[in-house]
Motif scaffolding. Structure first.
Motif, PDB file in Angstrom:
ATOM      1  N   LYS A   1      27.590   7.907  11.764  1.00 17.68           N
ATOM      2  CA  LYS A   1      27.366   9.288  12.203  1.00 17.68           C
ATOM      3  C   LYS A   1      25.875   9.587  12.272  1.00 17.68           C
ATOM      4  O   LYS A   1      25.400  10.204  13.236  1.00 17.68           O
ATOM      5  CB  LYS A   1      28.047  10.271  11.250  1.00 17.68           C
ATOM      6  N   ARG A   2      25.150   9.166  11.261  1.00 20.50           N
ATOM      7  CA  ARG A   2      23.701   9.380  11.250  1.00 20.50           C
ATOM      8  C   ARG A   2      23.056   8.651  12.427  1.00 20.50           C
ATOM      9  O   ARG A   2      22.177   9.181  13.108  1.00 20.50           O
ATOM     10  CB  ARG A   2      23.091   8.903   9.938  1.00 20.50           C
ATOM     11  N   SER A   3      23.514   7.440  12.694  1.00 19.05           N
ATOM     12  CA  SER A   3      22.996   6.664  13.814  1.00 19.05           C
ATOM     13  C   SER A   3      23.249   7.378  15.142  1.00 19.05           C
ATOM     14  O   SER A   3      22.363   7.457  16.001  1.00 19.05           O
ATOM     15  CB  SER A   3      23.640   5.274  13.812  1.00 19.05           C
ATOM     16  N   ALA A   4      24.463   7.919  15.321  1.00 20.20           N
ATOM     17  CA  ALA A   4      24.790   8.648  16.555  1.00 20.20           C
ATOM     18  C   ALA A   4      23.915   9.892  16.701  1.00 20.20           C
ATOM     19  O   ALA A   4      23.440  10.200  17.799  1.00 20.20           O
ATOM     20  CB  ALA A   4      26.266   9.027  16.560  1.00 20.20           C
TER      21      ALA A   4
ATOM     22  N   ILE B   1      24.873  20.726  28.781  1.00 22.41           N
ATOM     23  CA  ILE B   1      25.119  19.300  28.612  1.00 22.41           C
ATOM     24  C   ILE B   1      26.452  19.024  29.308  1.00 22.41           C
ATOM     25  O   ILE B   1      27.468  19.631  28.964  1.00 22.41           O
ATOM     26  CB  ILE B   1      25.193  18.903  27.120  1.00 22.41           C
ATOM     27  N   LEU B   2      26.454  18.126  30.278  1.00 28.23           N
ATOM     28  CA  LEU B   2      27.663  17.845  31.043  1.00 28.23           C
ATOM     29  C   LEU B   2      28.506  16.732  30.435  1.00 28.23           C
ATOM     30  O   LEU B   2      29.710  16.871  30.287  1.00 28.23           O
ATOM     31  CB  LEU B   2      27.300  17.469  32.486  1.00 28.23           C
ATOM     32  N   LYS B   3      27.867  15.618  30.078  1.00 22.63           N
ATOM     33  CA  LYS B   3      28.614  14.439  29.631  1.00 22.63           C
ATOM     34  C   LYS B   3      27.767  13.654  28.655  1.00 22.63           C
ATOM     35  O   LYS B   3      26.570  13.485  28.840  1.00 22.63           O
ATOM     36  CB  LYS B   3      28.959  13.556  30.845  1.00 22.63           C
ATOM     37  N   VAL B   4      28.404  13.180  27.592  1.00 24.12           N
ATOM     38  CA  VAL B   4      27.769  12.313  26.604  1.00 24.12           C
ATOM     39  C   VAL B   4      28.634  11.068  26.484  1.00 24.12           C
ATOM     40  O   VAL B   4      29.858  11.160  26.392  1.00 24.12           O
ATOM     41  CB  VAL B   4      27.657  13.022  25.229  1.00 24.12           C
ATOM     42  N   THR B   5      27.985   9.914  26.500  1.00 18.33           N
ATOM     43  CA  THR B   5      28.685   8.658  26.267  1.00 18.33           C
ATOM     44  C   THR B   5      28.059   7.995  25.050  1.00 18.33           C
ATOM     45  O   THR B   5      26.837   7.836  24.992  1.00 18.33           O
ATOM     46  CB  THR B   5      28.594   7.718  27.481  1.00 18.33           C
ATOM     47  N   GLY B   6      28.904   7.658  24.090  1.00 22.08           N
ATOM     48  CA  GLY B   6      28.442   6.989  22.880  1.00 22.08           C
ATOM     49  C   GLY B   6      29.023   5.591  22.801  1.00 22.08           C
ATOM     50  O   GLY B   6      30.238   5.403  22.936  1.00 22.08           O
ATOM     51  N   TYR B   7      28.142   4.621  22.639  1.00 25.04           N
ATOM     52  CA  TYR B   7      28.539   3.228  22.456  1.00 25.04           C
ATOM     53  C   TYR B   7      28.343   2.894  20.984  1.00 25.04           C
ATOM     54  O   TYR B   7      27.252   3.081  20.437  1.00 25.04           O
ATOM     55  CB  TYR B   7      27.686   2.314  23.329  1.00 25.04           C
ATOM     56  N   LEU B   8      29.387   2.415  20.345  1.00 24.14           N
ATOM     57  CA  LEU B   8      29.351   2.147  18.915  1.00 24.14           C
ATOM     58  C   LEU B   8      29.602   0.663  18.677  1.00 24.14           C
ATOM     59  O   LEU B   8      30.665   0.148  19.045  1.00 24.14           O
ATOM     60  CB  LEU B   8      30.424   2.974  18.197  1.00 24.14           C
ATOM     61  N   SER B   9      28.645  -0.005  18.060  1.00 20.17           N
ATOM     62  CA  SER B   9      28.839  -1.399  17.679  1.00 20.17           C
ATOM     63  C   SER B   9      29.622  -1.383  16.378  1.00 20.17           C
ATOM     64  O   SER B   9      29.119  -0.950  15.342  1.00 20.17           O
ATOM     65  CB  SER B   9      27.487  -2.093  17.494  1.00 20.17           C
TER      66      SER B   9
ATOM     67  N   THR C   1      28.365  -5.632  20.569  1.00 24.85           N
ATOM     68  CA  THR C   1      26.933  -5.630  20.252  1.00 24.85           C
ATOM     69  C   THR C   1      26.206  -4.604  21.115  1.00 24.85           C
ATOM     70  O   THR C   1      26.683  -4.213  22.173  1.00 24.85           O
ATOM     71  CB  THR C   1      26.272  -7.008  20.487  1.00 24.85           C
ATOM     72  N   LEU C   2      25.018  -4.221  20.642  1.00 25.06           N
ATOM     73  CA  LEU C   2      24.132  -3.314  21.368  1.00 25.06           C
ATOM     74  C   LEU C   2      22.714  -3.877  21.347  1.00 25.06           C
ATOM     75  O   LEU C   2      22.389  -4.734  20.515  1.00 25.06           O
ATOM     76  CB  LEU C   2      24.159  -1.925  20.726  1.00 25.06           C
TER      77      LEU C   2
ATOM     78  N   GLU D   1      24.377   3.646  20.592  1.00 21.58           N
ATOM     79  CA  GLU D   1      23.549   3.978  21.756  1.00 21.58           C
ATOM     80  C   GLU D   1      24.203   5.176  22.421  1.00 21.58           C
ATOM     81  O   GLU D   1      25.425   5.204  22.588  1.00 21.58           O
ATOM     82  CB  GLU D   1      23.465   2.811  22.727  1.00 21.58           C
ATOM     83  N   VAL D   2      23.399   6.172  22.766  1.00 20.05           N
ATOM     84  CA  VAL D   2      23.913   7.405  23.365  1.00 20.05           C
ATOM     85  C   VAL D   2      23.178   7.658  24.672  1.00 20.05           C
ATOM     86  O   VAL D   2      21.958   7.503  24.744  1.00 20.05           O
ATOM     87  CB  VAL D   2      23.747   8.610  22.411  1.00 20.05           C
ATOM     88  N   GLU D   3      23.949   8.025  25.700  1.00 17.81           N
ATOM     89  CA  GLU D   3      23.382   8.462  26.979  1.00 17.81           C
ATOM     90  C   GLU D   3      24.017   9.779  27.350  1.00 17.81           C
ATOM     91  O   GLU D   3      25.087  10.120  26.834  1.00 17.81           O
ATOM     92  CB  GLU D   3      23.606   7.415  28.072  1.00 17.81           C
ATOM     93  N   MET D   4      23.362  10.532  28.216  1.00 20.18           N
ATOM     94  CA  MET D   4      23.924  11.836  28.580  1.00 20.18           C
ATOM     95  C   MET D   4      23.530  12.241  29.990  1.00 20.18           C
ATOM     96  O   MET D   4      22.556  11.741  30.547  1.00 20.18           O
ATOM     97  CB  MET D   4      23.547  12.918  27.575  1.00 20.18           C
ATOM     98  N   VAL D   5      24.328  13.166  30.525  1.00 17.85           N
ATOM     99  CA  VAL D   5      24.066  13.794  31.812  1.00 17.85           C
ATOM    100  C   VAL D   5      23.920  15.277  31.533  1.00 17.85           C
ATOM    101  O   VAL D   5      24.768  15.878  30.855  1.00 17.85           O
ATOM    102  CB  VAL D   5      25.217  13.535  32.814  1.00 17.85           C
TER     103      VAL D   5
END
Length: 164
Positions: free
Chosen positions: A75-78, A101-109, A147-148, A155-159
């Motif tokens: 959670k802290r990492s995100a 904020i339209l969209k958030v994508t979270g990649y979790l290793s 892996t990341l 890793e988080v990306e957003m639109v």
């Protein structure tokens, strides 16, 4: 004609979230070794490239969630990854230009046993809603992967929609 409600970001709340999650400034890492931009603006939409949990110039919370770090550390990492997205956006266009904020994508290793992807990414969503109010509510995907980059745990990306 209906007037649009003026959206403002809460800078004080944002600073409180940065302190809560232990974020400190660092040089902005260049995504893709400088080959791509950390934020790309097209019209009134900003596409924020994936960010990992850097703080103070160091990658934090390396490894896989469920093996090397706990769900709580995930959670802290995100949250740190999300803060880094916002920091890049702030440098390029300013957080005061965020419409929503339209969209958030979270990649979790994470290990195969970890199934709490939504719970882990809630730290990112709560941060965005805390800073932007209703404008911080968004569509979201939370994906568990093997892996990341750099051995990061998230890793988080957003639109993001921007004010004209």
């Amino acid at each position: 004609m209906r007037r649009r409600k003026r959206i403002t970001m809460n800078r004080q709340q944002y600073d409180a979230f940065k302190a809560k999650w232990g974020w400190s400034p660092d040089p902005a890492p260049k995504a893709g070794g400088g080959l791509i931009e950390s934020v790309r603006v097209d019209g009134n939409v900003a596409y924020v490239s994936g960010h990992v949990p850097f703080s103070g110039g160091q990658l934090q919370l390396k490894g896989r969630i469920g093996a090397d770090i706990s769900i709580e550390d995930g959670k802290r990492s995100a949250a740190l990854s999300t803060i880094n997205c916002l920091e890049s956006l702030d440098r390029l266009v300013g957080l005061d230009r965020v419409e929503k904020i339209l969209k958030v994508t979270g990649y979790l290793s994470c290990t195969e046993e970890v199934t709490q992807h939504p719970e882990i990414m809630n730290a990112a969503s709560e941060l965005l809603i805390g800073v932007f109010g209703d404008a911080g509510r968004h569509a979201r995907a939370a994906l568990g992967i093997h892996t990341l980059p750099l051995g990061a745990s998230t890793e988080v990306e957003m639109v993001v929609a921007l004010k004209a």
